[in-house]
Design a protein around this motif. Structure first.
Motif, PDB file in Angstrom:
ATOM      1  N   ASP A   1      -8.173 -10.045  -1.063  1.00  0.00           N
ATOM      2  CA  ASP A   1      -8.241  -8.656  -0.675  1.00  0.00           C
ATOM      3  C   ASP A   1      -7.815  -7.661  -1.574  1.00  0.00           C
ATOM      4  N   ASN A   2      -7.806  -6.260  -1.341  1.00  0.00           N
ATOM      5  CA  ASN A   2      -7.282  -5.458  -2.057  1.00  0.00           C
ATOM      6  C   ASN A   2      -6.227  -4.676  -1.293  1.00  0.00           C
ATOM      7  N   VAL A   3      -5.044  -4.212  -1.628  1.00  0.00           N
ATOM      8  CA  VAL A   3      -4.087  -3.506  -1.174  1.00  0.00           C
ATOM      9  C   VAL A   3      -4.121  -2.099  -1.689  1.00  0.00           C
ATOM     10  N   VAL A   4      -4.611  -0.890  -1.038  1.00  0.00           N
ATOM     11  CA  VAL A   4      -4.605   0.284  -1.455  1.00  0.00           C
ATOM     12  C   VAL A   4      -3.508   1.262  -0.631  1.00  0.00           C
ATOM     13  N   VAL A   5      -2.662   1.998  -1.668  1.00  0.00           N
ATOM     14  CA  VAL A   5      -1.882   2.912  -0.957  1.00  0.00           C
ATOM     15  C   VAL A   5      -2.288   4.357  -1.120  1.00  0.00           C
ATOM     16  N   TYR A   6      -2.540   5.041   0.112  1.00  0.00           N
ATOM     17  CA  TYR A   6      -3.118   6.440   0.158  1.00  0.00           C
ATOM     18  C   TYR A   6      -1.787   7.287   0.103  1.00  0.00           C
ATOM     19  N   ALA A   7      -1.816   8.258  -0.839  1.00  0.00           N
ATOM     20  CA  ALA A   7      -0.898   9.317  -0.851  1.00  0.00           C
ATOM     21  C   ALA A   7      -1.210  10.683  -1.148  1.00  0.00           C
ATOM     22  N   SER A   8      -0.299  11.750  -0.742  1.00  0.00           N
ATOM     23  CA  SER A   8      -0.948  12.967  -0.955  1.00  0.00           C
ATOM     24  C   SER A   8       0.285  13.767  -1.749  1.00  0.00           C
ATOM     25  N   GLN A   9      -0.114  14.855  -2.202  1.00  0.00           N
ATOM     26  CA  GLN A   9       1.199  15.490  -2.957  1.00  0.00           C
ATOM     27  C   GLN A   9       2.087  16.233  -2.304  1.00  0.00           C
TER      28      GLN A   9
END
Length: 194
Positions: A183-191
């Motif tokens: 799998d891939n782990v993806v962190v989504y973040a915004s400014q």
């Protein structure tokens, strides 16, 4: 899948490089636009990310390395397990759109920079220092895990409102035959704007 994601402990497996995450497709036969009218202004010095700090997981990494696309259009992983890389074909963190940083989760010798990425929670702070002196602060929106054959290319690399950040590493169970995590782990973040 916002719940905590699991990763098999590095000491139990023989590890290899994390298979790279897919990157946006490159248009075939794309031609450079023609310019008419006044000559373009001289290009300014290229800005790049130079330090990544994530207090919640104790990460403070300087010297980010540029990452490019491979022959099949996939994002290349950093060569050294100790490096954090930045997809230089995309936005610089703090500029409009989704900037992408990637690093390994571990190696045969132990944890790599993104080993604890899966432990981040919504609201955690991520800081990126840039070569132009700017210090950009992001807040984690979510942490997701995807099978590599179902990687959400559009969600990661597609248009995003404002300035966004994507942090990518490997996760899930380890496939000893392929010498890669499944799998891939993806962190989504915004400014964050204070």
């Amino acid at each position: 899948m916002a719940e905590r994601v699991g990763i098999v402990l590095f000491g139990l497996l023989t590890l290899a490089a994390c298979a790279p995450a897919p990157a946006p497709p490159v248009p075939a036969g794309a031609a450079a636009p023609t310019v008419s009218g006044p000559l373009p202004l001289p290009a300014r010095a290229k800005v790049s990310p130079v330090r990544l700090t994530i207090p919640a997981i104790g990460l403070d990494q300087a010297g980010l390395v540029p990452l490019a696309l491979g022959a099949a259009g996939e994002l290349q992983a950093p060569v050294r397990f100790s490096d954090v890389g930045w997809y230089e074909g995309g936005p610089v963190p703090g500029d409009p759109g989704p900037a992408v940083l990637a690093a390994h989760v571990d190696s045969r010798s132990g944890p790599a920079p993104f080993f604890r990425l899966r432990d981040l929670r919504s609201g955690d702070e991520v800081r990126v220092a840039r070569s132009d002196g700017a210090d950009v602060v992001f807040r984690v929106d979510s942490v997701q895990r995807y099978p590599k054959n179902e990687f959400p290319t559009q969600a990661v690399y597609g248009p995003a409102p404002g300035s966004a950040l994507r942090l990518i590493t490997c996760g899930g169970s380890f496939d000893t035959a392929k010498r890669s995590y499944r799998d891939n782990v993806v962190v989504y973040a915004s400014q964050r704007w204070d």
